[in-house]
Design a protein around this motif. Structure first.
Motif, PDB file in Angstrom:
ATOM      1  N   GLU A 164      -7.601  -4.534   5.894  1.00 39.67           N
ATOM      2  CA  GLU A 164      -6.944  -4.531   4.945  1.00 39.67           C
ATOM      3  C   GLU A 164      -7.174  -5.321   3.786  1.00 39.67           C
ATOM      4  OE1 GLU A 164      -2.679  -2.833   5.232  1.00 39.67           O
ATOM      5  OE2 GLU A 164      -2.236  -4.844   4.361  1.00 39.67           O
ATOM      6  N   TRP A 221      -7.084   1.686  -2.981  1.00 38.65           N
ATOM      7  CA  TRP A 221      -6.231   1.478  -1.882  1.00 38.65           C
ATOM      8  C   TRP A 221      -7.480   1.563  -0.655  1.00 38.65           C
ATOM      9  CZ3 TRP A 221      -2.283  -0.200  -3.709  1.00 38.65           C
ATOM     10  CH2 TRP A 221      -1.605   0.385  -4.843  1.00 38.65           C
ATOM     11  N   HIS A 257       1.057  -1.254   0.004  1.00 36.06           N
ATOM     12  CA  HIS A 257       0.076   0.023  -0.114  1.00 36.06           C
ATOM     13  C   HIS A 257       0.902   1.208   0.002  1.00 36.06           C
ATOM     14  CE1 HIS A 257      -3.125   2.860   1.044  1.00 36.06           C
ATOM     15  NE2 HIS A 257      -4.173   1.875   1.322  1.00 36.06           N
TER      16      HIS A 257
END
Length: 375
Positions: free
Chosen positions: A173, A226, A119
């Protein structure tokens, strides 16, 4: 809900105190904090993030529930329930938040990130490389660990276990791992494989006195690819299509009847998680904009899945006084249950034995007093 009657509609949100023993057991400070919250009269205490594995701890003083620390957890939950009963005539409903810190893992107080994917935005704040990406085999093993955590939580005296997927930790995530290959990335089904299978493993231990729930992040604050809660076309504007689908499937397919919904990443998009007007950076929006995004976003998900009992986060994060809990959404909106975090640290007696009472009108800001991390 089910056979549960909550005495009021306000609860304590998870706030990580980082005051465990090195082995992960609660200390006197941990117990004192939760006892005070129980005396305050909240109907629900959603405990701070409790790690399910050593390597997933956020620090050497994060709580870790294992067979070795179980007895100390039993003592703590018993003390908390006894304090609530003595002060208010009812014990608070205790929820253990089972977590893996993922990118923010610091076992032994040494950074050891375990990430779902690379990321570039988050890695400006905390370094990581390809060697930090966890394997599919490791994630599959965590499914079992969440089941084991549920069994321990039940034995420890908690009323429920939360399979946590929010605030940038490992399961959260994975929600935005659009470009991760393999069984835990890409499609919606793959990105939520660990969350759903972890819930299934925990459900084995569910009965009339123990429930499985989840705290879910529905918007991260980053544009695709993202962040979760956006689409390729929406930029940073929330698109809650997938969060609504997730909550619907958790309810209909897995039998989850209660969730807590939140937003943001407190390490990075802090103003999304807890809207503020001052802190480690200056947000480019007024805190009431963030508060409205939280209220309306969570309300939108609740409207899409009205059968789900929903607790909402961040109702009282705006400055300068703690009296700005939104009365209309709270009393008449789709979401009727709110959980407060930092405000509970600031003053625990915000509830009364006969339900909610007015907040004390004392000047001061909520953000930054005291310093603590949303769990």
């Amino acid at each position: 809900m089910r056979n549960i009657t909550f005495p009021n509609r306000l609860g304590i949100a998870p706030m990580e105190g980082a005051d465990s023993t090195p082995e992960g057991a609660p200390t006197e400070y941990t117990t004192r904090r939760y006892v005070n919250e129980a005396i305050g009269g909240s109907s629900v205490i959603w405990f701070e993030a409790i790690s399910i594995v050593e390597e997933g701890r956020s620090s050497q003083t994060q709580l870790l529930l294992t067979r070795d620390t179980l007895d100390e957890f039993k003592k703590m939950t018993a003390a908390v329930k006894e304090a609530g009963l003595k002060a208010n005539g009812y014990a608070p409903y205790l929820i253990m938040q089972a977590n893996h810190s993922g990118r923010y893992s610091n076992p032994g107080n040494k950074p050891a990130p375990m990430i779902a994917y690379r990321h570039p935005i988050l890695e400006q704040y905390r370094a990581a490389d390809d060697s930090c990406i966890v394997s599919d085999d490791y994630l599959k093993g965590l499914e079992v660990k969440f089941g084991e955590a549920a069994a321990l939580a039940k034995e420890a005296g908690f009323d429920a276990v939360d399979i946590k997927s929010c605030h940038g930790y490992l399961l959260a995530e994975l929600a935005s791992a659009y470009n991760r290959p393999g069984e835990y990335g890409g499609s919606f089904e793959n990105r939520f494989r660990l969350l759903k299978n972890g819930i299934r493993a925990a459900k084995v231990y569910e009965d009339d006195h123990f429930m499985v729930t989840a705290r879910l992040g529905i918007y991260d604050g980053y544009a695709y690819p993202w962040g979760f809660g956006v689409s390729p076309e929406s930029g940073t504007t929330p698109d809650l299509t997938e969060p609504k689908r997730l909550v619907r499937e958790l309810h209909d397919e897995l039998g989850v009847d209660m969730v807590d919904l939140t937003m943001g990443n407190p390490y990075a998009t802090t103003h999304v998680t807890r809207p503020f007007d001052f802190g480690k950076y200056e947000p480019d929006e007024h805190p009431l904009v963030g508060l409205a995004r939280m209220i309306h976003g969570i309300g939108e998900v609740k409207k899409a899945v009205p059968e789900m009992t929903v607790w909402a986060s961040a109702p009282a994060t705006c400055a300068p006084t703690p009296t700005c809990l939104p009365p209309v959404p709270w009393r008449k909106g789709p979401v009727r249950r709110y959980a407060v975090g930092r405000m509970a640290f600031r003053r625990t007696r915000i509830f009364g034995p006969n339900g909610v009472r007015p907040f004390e009108k004392k000047p001061g800001r909520l953000i930054g007093t005291p310093q603590a991390r949303p769990a």
